[in-house]
Scaffold this motif. Sequence first.
Motif, PDB file in Angstrom:
ATOM      1  N   UNK A   1      14.714  11.302  -3.745  1.00 20.55           N
ATOM      2  CA  UNK A   1      16.211  11.458  -4.115  1.00 20.55           C
ATOM      3  C   UNK A   1      16.915  12.503  -3.594  1.00 20.55           C
ATOM      4  N   UNK A   2      16.342  13.330  -2.843  1.00 19.13           N
ATOM      5  CA  UNK A   2      17.183  14.303  -2.060  1.00 19.13           C
ATOM      6  C   UNK A   2      16.541  14.554  -0.639  1.00 19.13           C
ATOM      7  N   UNK A   3      17.225  15.385   0.120  1.00 19.69           N
ATOM      8  CA  UNK A   3      16.500  15.752   1.497  1.00 19.69           C
ATOM      9  C   UNK A   3      15.432  16.469   1.363  1.00 19.69           C
ATOM     10  N   UNK A   4      15.304  17.486   0.419  1.00 19.95           N
ATOM     11  CA  UNK A   4      14.082  18.210   0.523  1.00 19.95           C
ATOM     12  C   UNK A   4      12.783  17.445   0.272  1.00 19.95           C
ATOM     13  N   UNK A   5      12.806  16.490  -0.661  1.00 17.54           N
ATOM     14  CA  UNK A   5      11.724  15.541  -1.071  1.00 17.54           C
ATOM     15  C   UNK A   5      11.253  14.666   0.127  1.00 17.54           C
ATOM     16  N   UNK A   6      12.502  14.068   0.690  1.00 18.81           N
ATOM     17  CA  UNK A   6      12.306  13.221   2.027  1.00 18.81           C
ATOM     18  C   UNK A   6      11.758  13.974   3.216  1.00 18.81           C
ATOM     19  N   UNK A   7      12.209  15.275   3.412  1.00 17.86           N
ATOM     20  CA  UNK A   7      11.652  16.012   4.522  1.00 17.86           C
ATOM     21  C   UNK A   7      10.234  16.440   4.457  1.00 17.86           C
ATOM     22  N   UNK A   8       9.833  16.943   3.024  1.00 14.45           N
ATOM     23  CA  UNK A   8       8.258  17.254   2.875  1.00 14.45           C
ATOM     24  C   UNK A   8       7.619  15.950   2.905  1.00 14.45           C
ATOM     25  N   UNK A   9       8.151  14.757   2.474  1.00 12.73           N
ATOM     26  CA  UNK A   9       7.509  13.489   2.758  1.00 12.73           C
ATOM     27  C   UNK A   9       7.096  13.000   3.862  1.00 12.73           C
ATOM     28  N   UNK A  10       8.052  13.369   4.946  1.00 11.51           N
ATOM     29  CA  UNK A  10       7.895  12.853   6.372  1.00 11.51           C
ATOM     30  C   UNK A  10       6.969  13.737   6.895  1.00 11.51           C
ATOM     31  N   UNK A  11       6.876  15.013   6.557  1.00 10.95           N
ATOM     32  CA  UNK A  11       5.918  16.024   7.291  1.00 10.95           C
ATOM     33  C   UNK A  11       4.646  15.441   6.754  1.00 10.95           C
ATOM     34  N   UNK A  12       4.433  15.113   5.542  1.00  9.04           N
ATOM     35  CA  UNK A  12       3.013  14.661   5.062  1.00  9.04           C
ATOM     36  C   UNK A  12       2.653  13.290   5.718  1.00  9.04           C
TER      37      UNK A  12
END
Length: 466
Positions: free
Chosen positions: A92-103
């Motif tokens: 739902x936001x940039x932080x969650x998407x960035x962390x998920x992409x890192x994972x």
Amino acid sequence: MKRNYLKLLIILFGQLLTIMDIFIINVSIPSIQSDIHASHGEMQLMIAAYLIGFASFLITGGRLGDVYGRKKIFISGLIFFMISSITCGISQGTVMLMISRLAQGISAALMAPQVLSMIQILFPVHKERTKAMGWYGITIGVGTILGQFLGGYFSSLTVWEEPWRLIFLINIPICLIAIFFSVRILEESRISIKESFDSWGVFLLSAGLFSMTYTLTVSEKEIFSVQNMLFMVISVVILIYFIKNQKDNLKNKKTYLIDFELFRYKNFNLGIVAVSCFFIMLDSYFYILSLFFQDGLMISPLRAGEIIVFQGLGFILASAFSVKLILRYGKKALMTGLGFIILILILQIVFFNGITEFLWLFLLLFLHGVGVGSVIPSLANIALSGIPEKMIGNASGVYNTFQQIAAIIGIVAVGSVFYYFLGEKPLIQDYHKAFTVAILVNILCLIIVFAAVFKVPDDVLPQSKK
């Protein structure tokens, strides 16, 4: 042997996911940015996050496979990749998407080394291994094309309010299929049940590579800023300490992450030089080509994507046919492929200009793909040839790490050369000049690859006696 090819098909699902998700986000950037209200910098970091996680944990992934079992780590990578893809899709936001992409990138790093390791174990005979590496090359080409196609297709759908989420959720059925067949068909392999794992080495290596890849990926236009140089110095210091730590561990027979005995193998060193220089060329080429097409030749993003797809088609076709050529002509076929790429790059300098017809664009991109597809599968074959089974996972992780770091360095270094010759207010002739200089740098890289392959012993890629 047929069962081994079935196992190959299963593990190549992991390779397909790894490659596909590098490219699938690129075409969807405008849609994602609009829906989650991300800045340009946040989008840049979102794309880089996957590469940072991937490059930072490849060696760790390879070592985990050696110690705890390659099947187990491969399946774990698939499971975590599926979970991280779900969190990407529901972000739902940039932080969650960035962390998920890192994972996602870290999960891919668990899978990728196992693919190369298991190919070497499943196909110990040169002829069969060469065929298997041909399919490995085809998978890279399919993943590249499929990623760009699905990214554009899903982002353009109108049946869903935020269709870009499908670019991540499509991974769920692929992962489930791969997990099901991996559990049922793959066999476990590891070096020793008694082997332990170097957690401190993992921390040092991950911290060093993370600092380096972060600096290279998120700020290529400000690479010499104080902050970036500080990050780079920190990464170099950490990695130097890591190397000393690993050598001490080996000397004192303690747990290690990288077996530096790998670098005593001539073929491995030549393979590392070859793959590093080749991917400095390849990834920087795609980067500057996109800029040159869209900003210099004023080709629309959609048409540019269509043209580049032809490169992928050439890649897939050559990966299939290069197997027979390598088996018949040995390393001569590989050297011919490198010479062919150089020729095509020279022709691109000549014909890619302001009045370029699309026929030339399609043809020269297709032929470039043919050259690339004839080379890539054999580079891993060179590096991993003759490596003992107990070191194969370690070698695969190191090989993949050099490949990814080289790709990032290529984008930064050759991209900087391109921007330097482009100037502040470029005209079309400035774009062609910048493109020409950057391509000449790429040709220099290919000459180094050619020299490395030339020094490879003939028995590594033996020529058929028929």
